[in-house]
Design an enzyme around this catalytic site. Structure first.
Site, mmCIF file in Angstrom:
data_model
loop_
_atom_site.group_PDB
_atom_site.id
_atom_site.type_symbol
_atom_site.label_atom_id
_atom_site.label_comp_id
_atom_site.label_asym_id
_atom_site.label_seq_id
_atom_site.Cartn_x
_atom_site.Cartn_y
_atom_site.Cartn_z
ATOM 1 N N HIS A 199 0.830 -1.210 0.000
ATOM 2 C CA HIS A 199 0.000 0.000 0.000
ATOM 3 C C HIS A 199 0.862 1.257 0.000
ATOM 4 C CE1 HIS A 199 -2.260 3.147 2.310
ATOM 5 N NE2 HIS A 199 -3.139 2.878 1.355
ATOM 6 N N GLU A 246 2.074 1.812 -3.472
ATOM 7 C CA GLU A 246 1.017 2.376 -4.323
ATOM 8 C C GLU A 246 0.928 3.890 -4.149
ATOM 9 O OE1 GLU A 246 -3.181 3.724 -3.617
ATOM 10 O OE2 GLU A 246 -2.999 1.669 -2.867
ATOM 11 N N HIS A 247 1.039 4.358 -2.902
ATOM 12 C CA HIS A 247 1.033 5.805 -2.660
ATOM 13 C C HIS A 247 2.235 6.481 -3.310
ATOM 14 C CE1 HIS A 247 -2.015 6.925 0.602
ATOM 15 N NE2 HIS A 247 -2.294 5.671 0.304
ATOM 16 N N GLU A 271 4.632 11.192 2.564
ATOM 17 C CA GLU A 271 3.593 10.183 2.364
ATOM 18 C C GLU A 271 3.479 9.262 3.571
ATOM 19 O OE1 GLU A 271 0.449 9.667 -0.052
ATOM 20 O OE2 GLU A 271 2.094 11.107 -0.208
#
Length: 420
Positions: A47, A50-51, A120
């Site tokens: 995940h 993906e960011h 992020e």
């Protein structure tokens, strides 16, 4: 409408479906790697990756990535699931080459700038906090963990904050090296697309990647168990699950029809008995979820502390009864809902592109729509009753409870009611 499938020499797969009359297209890269493919110390990295794909490449800054698509009126996004990670866009027909170039760029060329990693990291930690503050989200993470303890399939997609806080640039590159090989990627496109042109573009963008071999996840083991967290909320959040069939299991269609009949709509058994007749809750539903080698039949409701016992009594009674008196009318209605949902979804190029990618990931082909409809139609009332009977007598189950649950029934109590 015609589906075409092509494989490059390195294993990269391309599937397209032209939809006459549309002026737009949906396309993306589906990578057959997600939370399930992480080692314990990597939990949450799929995940995180993906960011980070949107935070800059060798050719574009994060702002340029967004502007490239939005300047032409398009839309770009991504998601991570337990078995896949997807990067996708929707654009007008003339902008398909641009969209594919941008998606290829963010998948193949992320720079993982250290400053952007820190930014992020903060965003994802906030996302984890938001989920923890959302009871009807977190209860499903706990249910997954209870069903598959000490396994990648039982861990959360976002990962724990402790892991997210320590992921490094090298950790991200390491996961890419392990799992972003061409034979783990599927380019899917639907709408105003030309298959030959998509293949030509894909060959130029992805054809140079070396074949690396597929990294398979460990087989799932449904164990079952219970998790509960006491908190002074307005409602108890109740989630119960049994092991269901995986995608490739022929009984998957009976499972989905059973779940629809039990809690898939306003006419379903649980909605009628629990909400409409007794007013015990606002939200109650059942669903059949599937993975490559297993699945979950899940029941969820939110209710007050004082009404939980009655709600669970009715739920267990309806589960038991379903194996004996599920009617032909209920099965026919659930079958119709399932087919309508499938066919209505296919009117959207985004849904169609995602469906194509998932089918290729599961079967390495795209079964004809008529084949799927025939499998749904072939499910009989006896099939559904037999599925229900096997479910309630199968033994293992998973339970998650959140809220004022100090006096809530335990899993053994609920299973005892099924056996009675």
């Amino acid at each position: 409408m015609s589906v075409e499938l092509h494989r490059l020499s390195n294993g990269f797969r391309i599937v397209t479906e032209q939809m006459p009359g549309l002026k737009s297209a949906s396309l993306g890269i589906w990578v057959t790697a997600g939370g399930r493919h992480e080692r314990p110390e990597q939990n949450g990295i799929a995940h995180f990756l993906e960011h980070m794909a949107f935070k800059g490449t060798a050719r574009r800054t994060s702002l340029q990535i967004a502007e490239a698509i939005e300047d032409v009126g398009g839309y770009i996004n991504a998601y991570t699931s337990r078995e896949m990670t997807a990067y996708y866009a929707r654009v007008l027909e003339a902008d398909v080459p641009l969209a594919l170039d941008v998606i290829a760029d963010i998948v193949l060329n992320p720079v993982f700038d250290p400053a952007e990693i820190e930014v992020e990291r903060g965003v994802i930690l906030q996302e984890i906090g938001q989920v923890m503050d959302t009871p009807d989200d977190v209860v499903f993470d706990w249910l997954q963990e209870a069903a598959f303890p000490d396994q990648a399939l039982g861990r959360t997609i976002l990962g724990p904050s402790e892991s997210v806080s320590r992921f490094s640039r090298e950790d991200l590159y390491g996961f890419v090296r392990e799992h972003y090989a061409p034979d783990q990627m599927i380019l899917s496109a639907a709408g105003a697309v030309d298959h030959a042109e998509i293949v030509r573009l894909a060959e130029a963008l992805f054809g140079h990647l070396p074949a690396a071999g597929h990294h398979k996840a460990s087989p799932a083991r449904f164990v079952g168990g219970e998790q509960r967290a006491i908190k002074p909320l307005e409602q108890v959040h109740f989630a119960l699950a049994f092991e269901g069939p995986g995608y490739r299991d022929p009984s998957m269609y009976a499972a989905q029809i059973f779940a629809n009949a039990m809690g898939g709509g306003m006419s379903s058994r649980l909605f009628q008995e629990v909400r409409e007749k007794r007013g015990l809750c606002y939200s109650i539903f059942a669903q059949a979820g599937a993975y490559s080698d297993t699945g979950l039949i899940t029941f969820y409701a939110g209710t007050s502390e004082g009404q939980l016992a009655e709600l669970t009594d009715i739920t267990m009674a309806e589960l038991t009864r379903s194996a004996q008196d599920m009617s032909a009318a209920e099965v026919a209605r659930a079958r119709a809902q399932m087919k309508a949902g499938l066919l209505m979804g296919l009117e959207s190029p985004s849904s169609r592109a995602e469906r194509l990618a998932r089918l290729v990931a599961i079967w390495d082909r795209v079964p004809e729509l008529e084949e799927t409809i025939a499998r749904i139609d072939a499910v009989t009332t006896d099939d559904v009753r037999n599925f229900a009977g096997a479910l309630v007598t199968g033994g293992q189950a998973a339970l998650a409870l959140y809220g004022p649950v100090a006096h809530a029934p335990h899993l053994a109590d609920l299973q005892g009611r099924l056996a009675a």
